[in-house]
Design a protein around this motif. Structure first.
Motif, short mmCIF file in Angstrom:
data_model
loop_
_atom_site.label_atom_id
_atom_site.label_comp_id
_atom_site.label_asym_id
_atom_site.label_seq_id
_atom_site.Cartn_x
_atom_site.Cartn_y
_atom_site.Cartn_z
N ARG A 227 0.82 -1.20 0.00
CA ARG A 227 0.00 0.00 0.00
C ARG A 227 0.87 1.26 0.00
NH1 ARG A 227 -1.94 -3.52 3.86
NH2 ARG A 227 -3.97 -4.49 3.38
N LYS A 228 0.36 2.28 -0.71
CA LYS A 228 0.98 3.61 -0.70
C LYS A 228 -0.06 4.57 -0.17
CE LYS A 228 2.87 1.23 -4.31
NZ LYS A 228 2.23 0.06 -4.95
N ILE A 229 0.18 5.11 1.02
CA ILE A 229 -0.82 5.93 1.69
C ILE A 229 -0.20 7.27 2.08
CG2 ILE A 229 -2.36 6.12 3.68
CD1 ILE A 229 -2.34 3.03 3.78
N MET A 230 -0.78 8.35 1.59
CA MET A 230 -0.28 9.69 1.93
C MET A 230 -1.15 10.32 3.01
SD MET A 230 0.42 13.02 -0.51
CE MET A 230 2.05 12.47 -1.03
N LEU A 231 -0.50 10.81 4.06
CA LEU A 231 -1.20 11.50 5.13
C LEU A 231 -1.17 13.00 4.85
CD1 LEU A 231 0.30 9.74 8.31
CD2 LEU A 231 -1.45 8.93 6.72
N MET A 232 -2.35 13.60 4.78
CA MET A 232 -2.46 15.05 4.62
C MET A 232 -3.24 15.60 5.82
SD MET A 232 -0.68 15.67 1.99
CE MET A 232 -1.03 17.42 1.94
N VAL A 233 -2.64 15.40 7.01
CA VAL A 233 -3.26 15.86 8.25
C VAL A 233 -2.32 16.85 8.92
CG1 VAL A 233 -4.51 13.70 8.54
CG2 VAL A 233 -2.27 13.95 9.61
#
Length: 621
Positions: A227-233
């Protein structure tokens, strides 16, 4: 899985028909004693279930050796699910959930099952909701549930984004416009943040094939592995909170990308933490604001090269392109280097903004209105001074609200989000004088003291005068001060690269900053070529010539500020630093002697090698 009556068998059979995987009803594997016990109205104990769960686990392992299977099983407790998982390489739990009232209503209508409705309450009391299951409401039809299960498990996304604020939404649209299949997740907060991802998906045509979730487990299961998961928090605790939620659901080789403005030391800490689970963590600086994120930002990735090989094509595709069409994205280095580079970018940005504010202030003191100041900036922007921040300032100065300029209605208190502070602290820790960034930061701090400044103007201020200077001098001073600011920023990057052994490529960093980011400018395009030299920017031949041609203008502007009691911290600091860095014999010998006098810190001599200490007390007369 789920309590009795949720429709596990119905959904399982439909899913079997859709996938061509065999279906097994767990109830068929109960020993006769269990069935009789439930039929008599007595709930099963854990001991009763043990042999049943073992039989289902044996079944699952046998079917795993073929092509897999679909099994309906209540699996109400976590320890039951642990037993069901044994020896299985991959297992997905699909939790069908609904209210007690709805399930009871369905069970009353059911006539062909050995379990009486009276036991439903005990099942709800026993149920321990799983954190890592695909969870679907039985308020949907069985056909809709099957469609959702199939879409999540058999039609996976390539890339996931968590956090649908302004930047997160723009990046999702950018990814989708570039043909990537994405999953989007935003937390569910009742009455505050509800159906954010679903509503966002329905608002843009390019997101028609995207998957939208407010259940994080469903989101995770919808993404292909690794999985490739980007956090934009938001940076800080919010990132750690999301990581804690994600970590149990991730597999070895998955990659988490933090695309926010996190501190580089936090990025390194998270990297070490996730490495224990063989999960990669990357700190990726993203600059360009809302428009840049949508149309192509400047992207600064740091972390393990192994992780970058997994995510690089996505980041490079959505990034801005330089003059040669190359992505303004490149692997920068290990650990927290990506977030460090973004931090310094923001530090340079602080000083660039302050210089423009000071130029605006001087022109305003000459009684020029915003339109007239905009004309000055427009003329500058046509030449070597062209920059995104100058263009931004022009837009701001020209904006009107009715017959009045909006800029005149904005309170003169500038906020900050911490990156200028972090840059200044790091500069001090590395012993590298990023003095213009520090001056810009403290200018913002001073601006926050509005009431004190108003009192100071009454008690300490002098008579207001109109400063006398030429636009040409201001332009030259601004040009030189900007070069000094960039020199300091790149020297800081050089010091960090050496100290942390990151092997940063300054030329490539300058190239990445030529488009998409906030500090993109014609100057940066020049720097992307000149940074190939080992010389500091100020010692480059072209810069030396610039200093000789424009220093008098910078000195003139600073003199005007001093003579007229005008605060120009960044222009003044640019001149101070320039004079300091070009002074071969400084007064620091007295400071070192003072340190030796009261603290025995020793000193070096110009005529001898080694370190020396002196008893500085003179003999009494």
């Amino acid at each position: 899985m789920g309590v009795s009556g949720v429709g596990k068998t119905t959904v399982g059979k439909l899913l079997s028909g859709r996938t061509n995987l065999p279906f097994f009803d767990g109830d068929d594997f109960h020993p006769e004693a269990n069935k009789q016990k439930m039929a008599s109205g007595n709930p099963l104990t854990d001991k009763d279930r043990s042999s049943w769960l073992q039989a289902l686990n044996d079944l699952a392992n046998k079917e795993q050796e073929r092509k897999g299977a679909i099994i309906a099983c209540s699996a109400l407790k976590e320890k039951y699910r642990i037993q069901l998982k044994k020896r299985l390489q991959r297992i997905y739990f699909v939790h069908l959930e609904g209210s007690f009232e709805l399930i009871k209503e369905r069970m009353v209508k059911r006539t062909d099952h050995f379990m009486p409705t009276d036991l439903l309450r005990s099942q709800f009391e026993t149920l321990e909701k799983p954190n890592d299951a695909i969870t679907l409401s039985v308020e949907f039809s069985p056909e809709e549930i099957v469609h959702n299960i199939y879409d999540i498990l058999f039609n996976p996304s390539e890339f996931g984004v968590i956090g649908l604020g302004v930047m997160g939404k723009s990046l999702c649209r950018n990814l989708a416009q570039n043909g990537f299949k994405i999953s989007m997740y935003n937390r569910h907060v009742t009455q505050l943040e509800e159906k954010i991802a679903i509503d966002f998906k329905s608002s843009y045509q390019e997101l028609s094939d995207a998957k939208a979730f407010d259940d994080i487990s469903n989101f995770i299961h919808s993404i292909a592995t690794p999985r490739k998961i980007m956090l934009m928090v938001n940076a800080g605790e919010a990132v750690d909170k999301v990581i804690r939620e994600l970590q149990p659901m991730l597999d070895a080789g998955d990659v988490i990308i933090d695309g926010g403005n996190s501190h580089y030391k936090d990025t390194y800490r998270r990297m070490v933490q996730l490495k224990e689970s063989s999960v990669h963590f990357m700190g990726v600086g993203i600059s360009g604001g809302e428009e840049g994120a949508l149309k192509g930002p400047s992207i600064m990735p740091g972390g393990a090269m192994e992780a970058y090989k997994e995510v690089g094509k996505y980041l490079e595709t959505i990034a801005a392109k330089d003059a040669d069409g190359t992505p303004c994205c490149s692997y920068l280095g290990p650990e927290g280097s990506g977030h460090y580079v973004k931090m310094v970018h923001n530090g340079i940005e602080y000083a660039e903004m302050q210089l423009l504010a000071e130029a605006y202030h001087l022109l305003k003191l000459q009684h020029k209105n915003p339109d007239e100041i905009a004309k000055v900036f427009i003329a500058w922007n046509k030449g070597e001074l062209n920059s995104f921040l100058l263009e931004t300032s022009i837009d701001i100065l020209k904006k009107k609200e009715g017959d009045d300029w909006l800029i005149d209605k904005i309170l003169d208190k500038a906020a900050n989000k911490g990156t200028g502070n972090w840059t200044t602290v790091s500069s001090a820790a590395l012993g590298t004088p990023s003095t213009m960034i520090a001056s810009a930061l403290f200018a913002r701090y001073v601006s926050a003291f509005k009431e004190e400044r108003q009192k100071g103007a009454l008690l300490l201020g002098g008579e207001s005068t109109v400063p006398n200077f030429s636009i040409e001098d201001l332009k030259n001073a601004y040009q030189l001060a900007r070069v000094i600011n960039h020199h300091q920023g790149f020297e800081l990057l050089k010091a960090a690269s050496s100290n942390f052994k990151w092997n940063l490529n300054l030329n490539d960093i300058a190239r990445i900053w030529t488009n998409g980011c906030i500090i993109r400018s014609r100057l940066m395009k020049t720097l992307s070529r000149s940074m190939k030299s080992e010389l500091p920017l100020l010692f480059e031949t072209d810069t030396v010539a610039l200093v000789r041609n424009t220093k008098a203008s910078l000195r003139s502007i600073v003199r005007v500020a001093i003579d007229n009691d005008i605060s120009l911290p960044c222009f003044t600091e640019a001149l101070t630093y320039l004079n300091g860095i070009s002074t071969s014999d400084s007064p620091a010998n007295l400071i070192q002697a003072q340190r030796d006098h009261f603290g025995a810190h020793t000193y070096q001599r110009v005529d001898k090698e080694g370190s020396f200490h002196t008893n500085w007390k003179n003999d009494p007369l």
